[in-house]
Scaffold this active site. Structure first.
Site, PDB file in Angstrom:
ATOM      1  N   SER A  67      80.101  52.321  45.024  1.00  0.00           N
ATOM      2  CA  SER A  67      79.678  52.352  43.615  1.00  0.00           C
ATOM      3  C   SER A  67      79.542  50.983  42.967  1.00  0.00           C
ATOM      4  O   SER A  67      79.049  50.885  41.838  1.00  0.00           O
ATOM      5  CB  SER A  67      80.644  53.202  42.802  1.00  0.00           C
ATOM      6  OG  SER A  67      80.423  54.557  43.102  1.00  0.00           O
ATOM      7  N   LYS A  70      76.155  50.210  41.839  1.00  0.00           N
ATOM      8  CA  LYS A  70      75.620  50.757  40.581  1.00  0.00           C
ATOM      9  C   LYS A  70      75.329  49.654  39.562  1.00  0.00           C
ATOM     10  O   LYS A  70      74.486  49.817  38.688  1.00  0.00           O
ATOM     11  CB  LYS A  70      76.592  51.806  40.018  1.00  0.00           C
ATOM     12  CG  LYS A  70      76.642  53.064  40.904  1.00  0.00           C
ATOM     13  CD  LYS A  70      77.745  54.046  40.531  1.00  0.00           C
ATOM     14  CE  LYS A  70      77.730  55.237  41.502  1.00  0.00           C
ATOM     15  NZ  LYS A  70      78.879  56.130  41.365  1.00  0.00           N
ATOM     16  N   TYR A 194      69.989  56.880  46.706  1.00  0.00           N
ATOM     17  CA  TYR A 194      71.361  56.695  46.219  1.00  0.00           C
ATOM     18  C   TYR A 194      72.346  56.479  47.380  1.00  0.00           C
ATOM     19  O   TYR A 194      73.165  55.562  47.353  1.00  0.00           O
ATOM     20  CB  TYR A 194      71.771  57.899  45.364  1.00  0.00           C
ATOM     21  CG  TYR A 194      73.224  57.878  44.962  1.00  0.00           C
ATOM     22  CD1 TYR A 194      73.681  57.018  43.975  1.00  0.00           C
ATOM     23  CD2 TYR A 194      74.154  58.699  45.608  1.00  0.00           C
ATOM     24  CE1 TYR A 194      75.020  56.974  43.625  1.00  0.00           C
ATOM     25  CE2 TYR A 194      75.494  58.666  45.251  1.00  0.00           C
ATOM     26  CZ  TYR A 194      75.926  57.803  44.263  1.00  0.00           C
ATOM     27  OH  TYR A 194      77.258  57.761  43.932  1.00  0.00           O
ATOM     28  N   TYR A 245      85.811  54.540  35.997  1.00  0.00           N
ATOM     29  CA  TYR A 245      85.863  55.990  35.755  1.00  0.00           C
ATOM     30  C   TYR A 245      86.956  56.333  34.755  1.00  0.00           C
ATOM     31  O   TYR A 245      87.083  55.656  33.742  1.00  0.00           O
ATOM     32  CB  TYR A 245      86.034  56.745  37.088  1.00  0.00           C
ATOM     33  CG  TYR A 245      85.133  56.195  38.152  1.00  0.00           C
ATOM     34  CD1 TYR A 245      83.760  56.296  38.012  1.00  0.00           C
ATOM     35  CD2 TYR A 245      85.628  55.522  39.261  1.00  0.00           C
ATOM     36  CE1 TYR A 245      82.908  55.763  38.971  1.00  0.00           C
ATOM     37  CE2 TYR A 245      84.786  54.985  40.217  1.00  0.00           C
ATOM     38  CZ  TYR A 245      83.435  55.110  40.053  1.00  0.00           C
ATOM     39  OH  TYR A 245      82.599  54.576  40.982  1.00  0.00           O
ATOM     40  N   VAL A 263      84.390  53.415  46.107  1.00  0.00           N
ATOM     41  CA  VAL A 263      85.354  54.105  46.975  1.00  0.00           C
ATOM     42  C   VAL A 263      85.509  53.455  48.346  1.00  0.00           C
ATOM     43  O   VAL A 263      86.382  53.847  49.117  1.00  0.00           O
ATOM     44  CB  VAL A 263      85.050  55.609  47.190  1.00  0.00           C
ATOM     45  CG1 VAL A 263      85.328  56.431  45.958  1.00  0.00           C
ATOM     46  CG2 VAL A 263      83.675  55.846  47.732  1.00  0.00           C
TER      47      VAL A 263
HETATM   48  N1  GLN Z   1      78.801  57.127  47.522  1.00  0.00           N
HETATM   49  C1  GLN Z   1      79.941  57.523  46.754  1.00  0.00           C
HETATM   50  C2  GLN Z   1      79.758  58.904  46.168  1.00  0.00           C
HETATM   51  O1  GLN Z   1      78.723  59.171  45.676  1.00  0.00           O
HETATM   52  C3  GLN Z   1      80.164  56.520  45.662  1.00  0.00           C
HETATM   53  C4  GLN Z   1      81.341  56.865  44.794  1.00  0.00           C
HETATM   54  C5  GLN Z   1      82.194  55.695  44.432  1.00  0.00           C
HETATM   55  O2  GLN Z   1      82.140  54.633  45.025  1.00  0.00           O
HETATM   56  N2  GLN Z   1      83.061  55.910  43.477  1.00  0.00           N
HETATM   57  O3  GLN Z   1      80.619  59.724  46.190  1.00  0.00           O
END
Ligand code: GLN
Length: 313
Positions: A67, A70, A194, A245, A263
């Site tokens: 993420s 993003k 994505y 988050y 993650v």
């Molecule tokens: N690719 C992961 C997902 O969509 C990204 C989530 C994350 O890094 N928090 O679940």
């Protein structure tokens, strides 16, 4: 902060302290490519506004940025559609998990912010419009390579494939938003983009280099302008309010600088005018943010005085 030598000694101390930690969090297992990464890893890279680098631990080992991507995808989407983006994505912290679907129904398929999965899927849709998926992901990779000044950055296709095979929640989120008309391209193509953007592999050094424009009001250290100062400020604001988050408030309280987690265990943190920082440790806390990465940033902020809330910083 004084000299780069003392910054390096702060980083060295943090690396040693993190190596001694026994509570290291839990590695994400829901994405096959991430489940086998050892929680023993820890890396940190700090690049200051004057260009000095302090790094330690596994700072040059590539990991799945997940993420953290993003931030770069958002920057690219804003470059394409500007403030029109905010008609399709909000700018408020969600207070929910990164992959939550609960708010989408009452909020008519408009995700709370671009850093939760739903918001990032809309951003991926914006970046895909007018392109083939391969071009769209190629554009993002080239942008990140340009920012990091490093042509070796690539997508880990195995991680992308693994997530495509198991990403039922993201598949649900994309379909749900499509039902509200907030995904414009074919759902499977948006998801493909994505998953590939999440599977970009970078080291802490590469990530800290890619984040330099956010500490420099949108400029590259060599001088080129990536985005306007106002846009850089706004992206930093979103990182502070939404970058972790449902733990974004706690991150602001404990660390006090904008940050975006993934993650894979990476965090990009930006001290405007001062430093671009990347940390990586694959073990996560219950909110899905790197446990040791957060601890390390807390120590760094304490040792340097860096904070967007402090006159001392
Ligand atoms: N690719 C992961 C997902 O969509 C990204 C989530 C994350 O890094 N928090 O679940």
């Amino acid at each position: 902060m004084s000299s780069s030598a003392s910054l390096q000694s702060i980083v060295d101390e943090i690396v040693a302290a993190m190596a001694a930690e026994t509570e290291r969090g839990k590695v994400a297992t829901y994405i096959p490519g991430l489940a086998c990464v050892s929680p023993a890893h820890f890396g940190m890279a700090v690049i200051t506004a004057d260009g000095a680098l302090a790094a330690g631990g596994d700072a040059t080992m590539p990991f799945s940025i997940q993420s953290v991507s993003k931030v770069f995808a958002l920057t690219m989407a804003l470059g394409k559609v500007g403030d029109q983006l905010w008609q399709r994505v909000g700018r408020e912290p969600s207070g929910n998990a990164f992959n939550s679907i609960v708010q989408l129904e009452v909020e008519h398929g408009i995700p709370r912010n671009p850093f939760i999965n739903a918001g990032a899927l809309v951003v991926a849709d914006v970046n895909l419009s007018g392109h083939m998926p391969r071009e769209s992901i190629g554009e993002l990779i080239r942008f990140i390579r340009f920012l990091a000044d490093d042509e070796t950055i690539v997508v880990d296709d195995a991680v992308a494939r693994g997530e495509a095979e198991t990403g039922y929640r993201n598949i649900a989120l994309a379909n749900y938003m499509r039902a509200f008309g907030n995904i414009h391209n074919a759902v499977e193509l948006v998801l493909g983009c994505y998953f590939h953007q999440c599977a970009i592999a970078m080291s802490c050094v590469q990530l800290a280099r890619a984040g330099r424009f956010l500490m420099l009001d949108g400029r590259q250290p060599e001088g080129g302008c990536v985005i306007s100062p106002r846009r850089a400020r706004r992206i930093n604001a979103l990182m502070l309010t939404c970058g972790h988050y449902d733990a974004s408030g706690d991150f602001a309280f404990r660390i006090g600088i904008p940050g975006k987690s993934g993650v894979g265990g990476g965090i990009l943190a930006v001290v405007p005018g001062k430093a671009s920082i990347a940390v990586w440790s694959p073990g996560l806390n219950e909110s899905g943010n790197s446990h040791l990465g957060t601890l390390a940033l807390e120590r760094l902020a304490q040792a340097t005085g860096w904070s967007v809330f402090s006159a001392r910083a």
